[in-house]
Design an enzyme around this catalytic site. Structure first.
Site, PDB file in Angstrom:
ATOM      1  N   ASP A 612      41.663   0.085 -79.570  1.00 43.88           N
ATOM      2  CA  ASP A 612      41.715  -0.042 -81.022  1.00 43.88           C
ATOM      3  C   ASP A 612      41.489   1.328 -81.659  1.00 43.88           C
ATOM      4  OD1 ASP A 612      41.607  -1.600 -83.563  1.00 43.88           O
ATOM      5  OD2 ASP A 612      39.560  -0.796 -83.585  1.00 43.88           O
ATOM      6  N   HIS A 615      44.101   6.607 -81.992  1.00 45.45           N
ATOM      7  CA  HIS A 615      44.375   7.958 -82.467  1.00 45.45           C
ATOM      8  C   HIS A 615      43.155   8.613 -83.090  1.00 45.45           C
ATOM      9  CE1 HIS A 615      45.160   5.056 -85.646  1.00 45.45           C
ATOM     10  NE2 HIS A 615      44.869   5.989 -86.518  1.00 45.45           N
ATOM     11  N   ASP A 734      48.567  -7.440 -87.203  1.00 44.95           N
ATOM     12  CA  ASP A 734      48.025  -6.908 -88.451  1.00 44.95           C
ATOM     13  C   ASP A 734      49.121  -6.506 -89.429  1.00 44.95           C
ATOM     14  OD1 ASP A 734      48.887  -4.870 -86.863  1.00 44.95           O
ATOM     15  OD2 ASP A 734      47.027  -3.723 -86.880  1.00 44.95           O
TER      16      ASP A 734
END
Length: 1597
Positions: A612, A615, A734
């Site tokens: 999750d 980045h 999402d």
């Protein structure tokens, strides 16, 4: 609450096991626990019978030891059976110099440790390729690099090469499922279709079919059974669970209150301990896998924890606070002010609800005013009064100050002084925000500056004021910084306020108060109570996590120098505290231990992780925690969704973290074209008809990587670069639903298209069930609606019935290798065709995308499939009567819908000029969102056609000799036309042009890159699809030459059989593939046939040696117009191609004998060498051999150096060929009478007497000893239209005082630098560009070499003569070979060397006034009157003399001259022919130049600077010799060898990259392309083989 970390009791006794490797250990050996690396070593060392060949993946490094950009990241398949990763490097490259290969891959077995590096010293054999074989038997992410000596010898530090990374896919295994289609291709209903069976199957990562589920919508564990059965029936094989841990107060599954405890809601009303909860969840995941065939994957949340995580009260150091991150001080104050302001709105008379833009303006103005008393500017600036006082006090306590260490400052203004301070880095704590008024300058620097800048000021008060003026200037910029930051922060608050409270697409939050302030808070404030009293209050304000638009993912925005929190740039998650790991465990030990436990227990239970917020995960954190997880589960699958916006950054994350798949989303396509691009980019696999797999793999015998164990057969596949796997979702959990983004009907088309990707695929239950909108992970509390399989209810579940078939089919296609695809987009349609490349069976999906609502069919042309049959499987239309839905209070329901099945129909079959075809016509009723699915197969094509095309090549080519192979492999157009009476020339590919060769090398020129890149759009591929002309050309050109070359018949038949099979059975779109297979296999076989007939030096050598050796075949062939016999065609050596292909221009005496040693002797082609020697011996006339041979019909004798090159080659032949000395006694018939009368070749006086080769050699020396003087036969324009009359006069004499041979005149050019002026306009016609009359240095060296050799032979009784008869000082006498040799030996240095110091000129024959450069050897001695200066030109000829007669040279002088040549004359692919400092230097050759510039007109500068290839080999041989005697090589020969091989690197590259597959005749300055040069020249390749053979001999010693 007890916050000790949960003790993790392993549920499984061992780590999740990989499948058993494909070998049986010796039962006699005690069984101890082995790591996967141990098992890999044991596999290769076990004495097993040979089974399937071992796969070897070959990764070639660049010259600097690093991978090229495309190979910096390498992805390797799961090691179901151990295989080899081979890292290769060409010998002699920079990185091989005392090179060491380092990797953290456990090469020696044992456990993987990221910081433990195994070393392998690179071999120092310069003649063989360097190979490091890594036995691969375990998944993971690994790094490697090379360390080596610095090429810059002045720098002692070793070089660490660029790092490369290889990631090995994990082994995933699940119960095997039955087929989803019946034998008649009808979808099978549940439970028959896709039924689970006990057998396990390895699932490649592209075979994952993932479903994302939110566990809280599934209910307690006890109720999961029906849901899991539904997932299994729908064809999924992996479930992605959002985090199952206990969530925080927001109830977001991504805001975890306790990472080590599962959510209590999973257990319903039952109270369970954390340990029991752990056991139950893990047992459920085992059930998922074993009973339902569902692997499990979970999100791992490493960046933040819930704002109410209990353990934060004990460990606030795990977050970013003003205590451990002081730069956050003003940001916390700003956040506090925002909360206080929100609490006082009513008192301030401001609106507490936002109803309009005007309300926003009022609130922001009010907040701006509210901030002013805080004086946040104080965090930015100097305290001016305090600064003045400090400086004043410093001078009061001592009038002395330290010396100013910066630039001159006296007389500068305060503004200038401020700039100087800032530029010098003297301003401390700028933008650090450590405290108010914290910006400072060290007092020593301040006083030193003031004293130096204001020498007239002596009073402390005045000096303090002066310093205050400077500080005031410094503050100006700091105030501006504060103003800018404040403006940005207020703008950010304003925009966020508008979004969350006013915008229609925002959450439209209500009343503003302290609990729900103006905007989200940036900091979590821990309570100040008994538990937290032990902490500094500053530690209790913790930065919340979030994300920033377009931020650098490699920079942590919570750390300085980032001002993201102060400038309110973070889109914050107020329920999540950002975790502070620091640089390592020592910075936050409790957090590191806690999160390590977290990933370890998850790795034990789950098959995979989704990282999750990957980045924003600090790389070192992700690496360390994933390493810990992989210790528990070595086959952990890791995926992530990166938002870096940069492919290179993506690769950095992927390679370091070992991310196996990057999540992509089909719904991100904004139209049909973009969607097709996404499918092509992430789901194509390889294009249909790809060639790389079939063409690039080669068989090889594999030595055991450890040195122990049997040699095994292997298949070597070169790695061309990798991209991470894609995990292609139709929709992620999402993002908005199809109804929101496109139309609800598009769910069917996009869902279907996604399943056809050659990638892992993913979806969400809401997509399959047609949930109308994105569900709120936090607020949504209802349950999923479950449709038990087999109950009939699944028919009501949106598109799930169709997805069931397609998901199963997706997995089946991957397992069965349907790796090739074609994506076609036309209007609103996308067609995907997936094909199994061996059987050519496939599936076709036709999808009408639903970007807009409607019932129209739209337009798509009939889908035509050549030679392909199709069968209808299914067709579906999604009918949704209404987008409105009554919301169920307990169950999450989808839109009511119906799947309308399209009635089966057959494709239309037909035939045209290209053969049979099928056409799929889309039905008239086919609205947006509809799909069709067909099976495809090609009638008549053999499943093993590629094997047939490859078969028998070695047998077909085994009888070919090297002249046959010249026809098969090469033949430039001019050669081919000459050999076939003009009937056949080079093949022309429309859009590409003529191939450079008629043979296989010509085809391989474009094919190499086409194969590597699968470039099916290349002009050649298009041409092959259009017809079979290329097939016919290849076969017919061989067939038509069988009378001359009978061995070609077998090869021609081999081609015909394969071409005919392809023509008869293969559709046009596959022709390029099978053409490439046939040509590449033939090329490999032909190349092997050449190498097998070569010397051991070539056969065991590296690729560069073998590529150069191919030039001997390239240049030596049979044409009709050029021969070694006037009466019949014989094979002859071409000087170069394409210009010297045939006729009188093909075979040149000088070129032959400069080329003969390398092309024929080093390669072991002794017979060809012998025939050329004997042919030229027969032509001896006037003591010379011809330069232009013209098939010995009309030879021309104007070359003074050619006889010496020939004698040198006879010497080389005698020393290297088996029984080579016997050539001296071979008899040759002489072309001309003994009196040198010129007669025609068929005149009775021709060939009337014979001489032995020894007699020919003697005649050459005797004629020169007596002096040679004649005028060329047929002198005049008919012989040479450019030469002036005087140039036809040939004169050569010996100076018996020195032993030197002198000859030539100003009108001719008798050495290899033989350009004759041609320009009338420039006045150079008949004027040689480089006369070199006198004694050229290379002729003297060749003469000395000959005399030395003959003296040795004569002394040993192996040569029938003792010397030459000469008249010296009027006396006729015998001059022995030794006597003549000694004359040259004693005079050479004196007459040729130009000393470094002019004071030594008197000891040499030097005219000081003519010297242009010192420390050199003259190019000529004795140039004609008026051109004496040309003696002193620095050229590239002296290394030739050094190579053949090194004894002539003082070693120190020689090495000095060579080093000068290295610096001045050496060029990328050769040697400059003239010193660039010479006034006559002109570096670019253009023979078409017809200007009035006499220096370059008509290419007069041919040898006045352009860079010729062949002298490079002689330079390197000379350098090797003298550096070993007098240079660095004296101590370490490897120093010399590395330097030589570094010089050869451009030539290595060129011969690979250039379609002519050779080394050019010459280049323009600095290696620039010269269009007048031969693209490949015999002597250019030859002399490089010479040096490589010498290196080979040294290596053997």
């Amino acid at each position: 609450m007890d916050t000790k970390p949960l003790t993790i009791v392993p549920i499984f006794k061992t780590a999740i096991p990989a499948p058993a490797l494909d070998f049986t250990p010796d039962p006699a050996v005690p069984q101890t626990p082995k790591t996967p690396a141990d098992e890999g070593l044991e596999f290769f060392e076990s004495p097993l019978p040979h089974g399937a060949p071992i796969q070897v993946y070959e990764l070639t490094l660049e010259e600097d030891g690093g991978p090229n950009k495309s190979r910096a990241y390498t992805r390797l398949p799961p090691p179901y059976t151990p295989y080899i990763l081979r890292v290769t490097l060409e010998p002699g490259t920079f990185a091989s110099k005392n090179g060491v290969f380092k990797t953290n891959f456990p090469l020696e077995g044992g456990k993987f440790d990221r910081d433990t590096f195994i070393e392998r010293k690179l071999p120092t054999d310069f003649s063989k390729p360097i190979k490091i074989d890594l036995p691969i038997s375990q998944a993971g992410a690994y790094v490697y690099w090379l360390e080596y000596d610095n090429p810059n010898r002045a720098t002692p530090e070793r070089v660490k090469g660029r790092e490369g990374y290889f990631n090995i896919d994990p082994i995933l295994r699940v119960p095997k499922r039955g087929p989803i289609l019946s034998s008649s291709l009808q979808p099978l209903s549940y439970p028959d279709g896709g039924a689970i069976n006990p057998e396990k199957v390895n699932v490649p990562l592209d075979g994952i079919s993932m479903l994302t589920v939110v566990s809280k919508w599934m209910g307690p564990l006890a109720e999961w059974g029906p849901f899991l059965a539904e997932c299994q029936a729908r064809g999924y094989n992996m479930l992605h669970f959002t985090p199952l841990q206990q969530s925080g107060e927001s109830q977001s599954p991504y805001s975890l209150a306790d990472q080590l405890v599962y959510d209590k809601k999973l257990f319903g009303d039952e109270k369970v301990s954390p340990e029991d909860g752990l056991f139950r969840v893990h047992e459920m995941l085992k059930t998922c896998k074993e009973k339902y065939g569902l692997m499990s994957l979970t999100d791992v949340v490493l960046n933040h924890t819930a704002n109410n995580s209990p353990w934060l009260l004990d460990h606030p150091e795990a977050g970013f606070s003003p205590l451990n991150s002081p730069h956050l001080n003003p940001a916390v104050e700003l956040d506090d002010a925002m909360i206080a302001f929100s609490d006082q709105l009513t008192a301030l008379g401001l609106p507490t609800r936002v109803e309009s833009e005007a309300d926003i303006e009022v609130l922001i103005k009010g907040f701006t005013d509210f901030l002013k008393p805080l004086n946040l500017w104080e965090y930015y600036v100097f305290d001016v009064p305090a600064q003045k006082a400090r400086v004043k006090a410093a001078f009061q306590s001592s009038s002395e100050a330290g010396a100013w260490d910066g630039p001159a400052v006296a007389g500068k203004t305060p503004a200038e002084l401020a700039d100087i301070l800032r530029a010098a880095g003297k301003v401390l704590h700028e933008s650090a925000f450590l405290s108010r008024l914290c910006v400072d300058v060290d007092i020593a620097d301040a006083t030193a500056l003031v004293k130096a800048a204001f020498p007239d000021l002596t009073e402390p008060e005045a000096r303090g004021e002066a310093w205050g003026n400077i500080v005031n200037v410094l503050n100006v910029q700091l105030y501006r910084e504060w103003e800018e930051d404040t403006k940005i922060a207020l703008d950010g608050i304003k925009n966020r306020l508008k979004y969350i409270r006013l915008d229609a697409n925002g959450p439209r939050m209500g009343e503003i108060n302290a609990t729900y302030p103006l905007v989200e808070t940036y900091f979590t404030r821990l309570p100040r109570d008994e538990r937290t009293a032990k902490h500094d209050p500053r530690a209790l304000s913790l930065a919340n996590n979030g994300w920033i638009w377009n931020a650098d993912p490699l920079q942590n925005f919570a750390q300085p120098p980032s001002k993201a929190y102060l400038r309110r740039e973070v889109i914050v998650w107020s329920d999540c505290v950002k975790l502070r790991y620091g640089k390592g465990r020592e910075d936050s030990p409790w957090l590191w231990d806690h999160m390590t436990h977290y990933v370890e227990y998850l790795a034990e239970a789950f098959d995979g992780f989704r990282l999750d917020n990957c980045h924003s995960t600090p790389l070192h954190v992700g690496v360390a925690l994933l390493d810990a997880a992989r210790v528990v589960n070595p086959d952990l699958y890791v995926c992530a969704e990166l938002f870096t916006g940069n492919e290179e950054t993506d690769i950095k994350f992927v390679s370091r973290l070992g991310i196996n798949s990057l999540i992509r989303e089909a719904m991100n396509g904004w139209d049909t074209k973009e969607t097709s691009r996404l499918l092509y980019s992430y789901g194509l696999g390889k294009p249909i008809g790809s060639m790389d797999g079939a063409c690039l793999t080669s068989p090889e015998e594999l030595a055991p990587p450890t040195g122990k164990g049997p040699t095994r057969p292997s298949l070597v596949t070169p790695l061309q670069g990798s991209a991470p796997h894609a995990l292609l979702y139709d929709l992620t959990h999402d993002n908005e639903s199809p109804l929101h983004k496109r139309t609800a009907e598009d769910a069917l088309s996009t869902g279907a298209l996604t399943t056809f990707a050659w990638a892992g695929t993913g979806s969400v239950k809401g997509f399959d069930d047609l949930h109308p909108k994105l569900l709120n992970l936090v607020a949504e509390g209802r349950r999923y609606e479950v449709f038990p399989p087999g109950s009939g209810a699944e028919k009501e579940s949106g598109i799930a019935g169709i997805k069931r078939v397609l998901n199963h089919l997706h997995v089946e296609m991957v397992l069965e290798g349907y790796s090739e695809g074609h994506v076609h987009q036309e209007n609103e349609y996308i067609v995907i065709h997936r094909v199994q490349p061996t059987t050519q069976r496939g599936y076709i999906l036709v999808a009408h995308t639903g970007f807009s609502k409607g019932k129209e069919r739209g337009f798509i042309a009939p889908i035509k499939l050549r030679r392909t049959k199709t069968k209808f499987i299914l067709g579906a239309i999604l009918d949704i009567p209404s987008y409105e839905i009554d919301q169920d209070p307990n169950i999450i329901k989808g839109l009511p819908s119906t799947i309308i099945n399209i009635a089966p129909f057959a494709a239309v079959e037909g035939s045209d000029g290209e053969g049979p075809y099928s056409e799929i016509h889309v039905p008239e009723v086919f609205p947006p969102g509809s799909i069709l699915l067909f099976e495809s197969h090609i009638d008549g094509i053999e499943p093993k056609l590629d094997e047939f095309c490859k078969s028998g090549a070695d047998e077909a080519f085994q009888d070919l000799d090297l002249v046959d192979l010249n026809v098969v492999l090469h033949r430039a157009s001019g050669e081919e036309r000459d050999a076939t009476n003009g009937e056949i020339g080079a093949y022309n590919v429309p859009g590409h042009g003529d191939l450079v060769y008629c043979g296989l090398e010509g085809w391989m020129g474009p094919l190499r890159k086409i194969i590597q890149r699968n470039d099916l759009g290349h002009a050649l591929c298009g041409h092959l699809r259009e017809g079979t002309w290329a097939f016919d050309y290849i076969h017919s050109r061989l067939t038509k030459q069988v009378d001359t070359f009978p061995h070609l018949a077998k090869v021609a038949t081999w081609f015909k059989e394969r071409f005919d099979r392809v023509k008869d059975t293969v559709p046009s779109f596959l022709r390029p593939k099978f053409f490439a297979i046939i040509i590449s296999e033939a090329y490999k076989a032909a190349r092997r046939a050449v190498i097998e007939q070569c010397s051991a030096f070539v056969a065991t050598g590296h690729s560069f040696t073998q590529n150069l050796a191919l030039c001997s075949v390239q240049m030596h062939g049979l044409v009709k117009s050029a021969s070694l016999s006037p009466g019949e065609p014989t094979p002859s050596l071409a000087a170069g191609l394409p210009h010297f292909a045939a006729g009188w221009a093909r075979c040149w005496g000088r070129d032959v004998f400069i080329s003969l040693r390398g092309l024929f002797l080093t390669t072991g082609h002794y017979d060809a060498a012998r025939k050329h020697i004997l042919a030229f011996c027969s032509t001896l006339k006037h003591g010379l051999i011809p330069n232009l041979l013209d098939s010995i019909r009309n030879p021309r004798y104007n070359s003074r150096d050619s006889p010496w090159w020939m004698v040198q080659n006879i010497q080389d032949y005698a020393n290297s060929a088996p029984d080579g000395l016997s050539i001296l006694s071979e008899s040759v018939k002489r072309r001309f009478p003994a009196d040198d009368t010129y007669v025609a070749w068929d005149d009775p006086r021709a060939y009337a007497y014979s001489s032995t080769v020894a007699e020919v050699i003697q005649e050459i020396l005797q004629r020169h000893a007596r002096g040679i003087s004649f005028r060329e036969h047929n002198a005049g324009p008919n012989l040479d239209m450019q030469m002036s009359d005087g140039g036809f006069n040939i004169d050569v004499r010996v100076d018996w005082n020195t032993g030197l041979i002198l000859g030539g005149n100003e009108h001719n050019c008798g050495t290899w630098m033989d350009k004759m002026g041609e320009s009338v306009k420039a006045g150079t016609k008949g004027t040689p560009g480089t006369p070199r009359d006198g004694a050229p240095v290379e002729i003297i060296g060749l003469l000395k070499s000959t005399l030395r050799w003959l003296d040795e032979l004569s002394s040993a009784g192996k040569f029938p003569f003792k010397g030459v008869d000469a008249e010296i000082d009027g006396v006729e006498r015998l001059v022995t070979y030794k006597e003549w040799s000694d004359l040259i030996q004693n005079s050479f240095e004196k007459y040729f060397y130009v000393p470094l110091d002019s004071a030594d000129d008197s000891s040499y024959q030097v005219n000081t006034n003519l010297v242009n450069r010192r420390g050199i050897y003259k190019d000529v001695y004795g140039s004609g009157a008026g051109r004496e200066w040309s003696d002193y030109q620095f050229r590239c000829n002296f290394p030739i003399a050094m190579t053949v007669a090194p004894e002539l040279f003082d070693p120190v002088h020689a090495l000095g001259a060579l080093r000068l040549a290295d610096a001045v004359l050496r060029s990328p692919l050769g040697m400059k022919t003239l010193d660039p400092n010479d006034a006559q230097y002109r570096g670019d050759y253009d023979n078409s130049n017809d200007s009035t510039d006499a220096s370059i007109a008509k290419g007069l500068n041919y040898h006045q600077g352009p860079e010729w290839g062949w002298p490079l080999g002689y330079f390197l041989r000379a350098y090797l010799h003298f550096d070993r005697i007098a240079g660095r090589g004296k101590e370490d020969i490897n120093e010399t060898l590395h330097h030589i091989h570094t010089i050869l690197l451009p030539s290595r590259r060129h011969i690979i990259d250039d379609p002519w597959a050779g080394i050019p005749e010459l280049t323009n300055h600095d290696g620039g392309y010269c269009h007048d040069s031969c693209r490949t020249q015999a002597w250019s390749a030859s002399t490089l083989l010479d040096i490589l053979e010498e290196v080979h001999k040294l290596s053997a010693q």
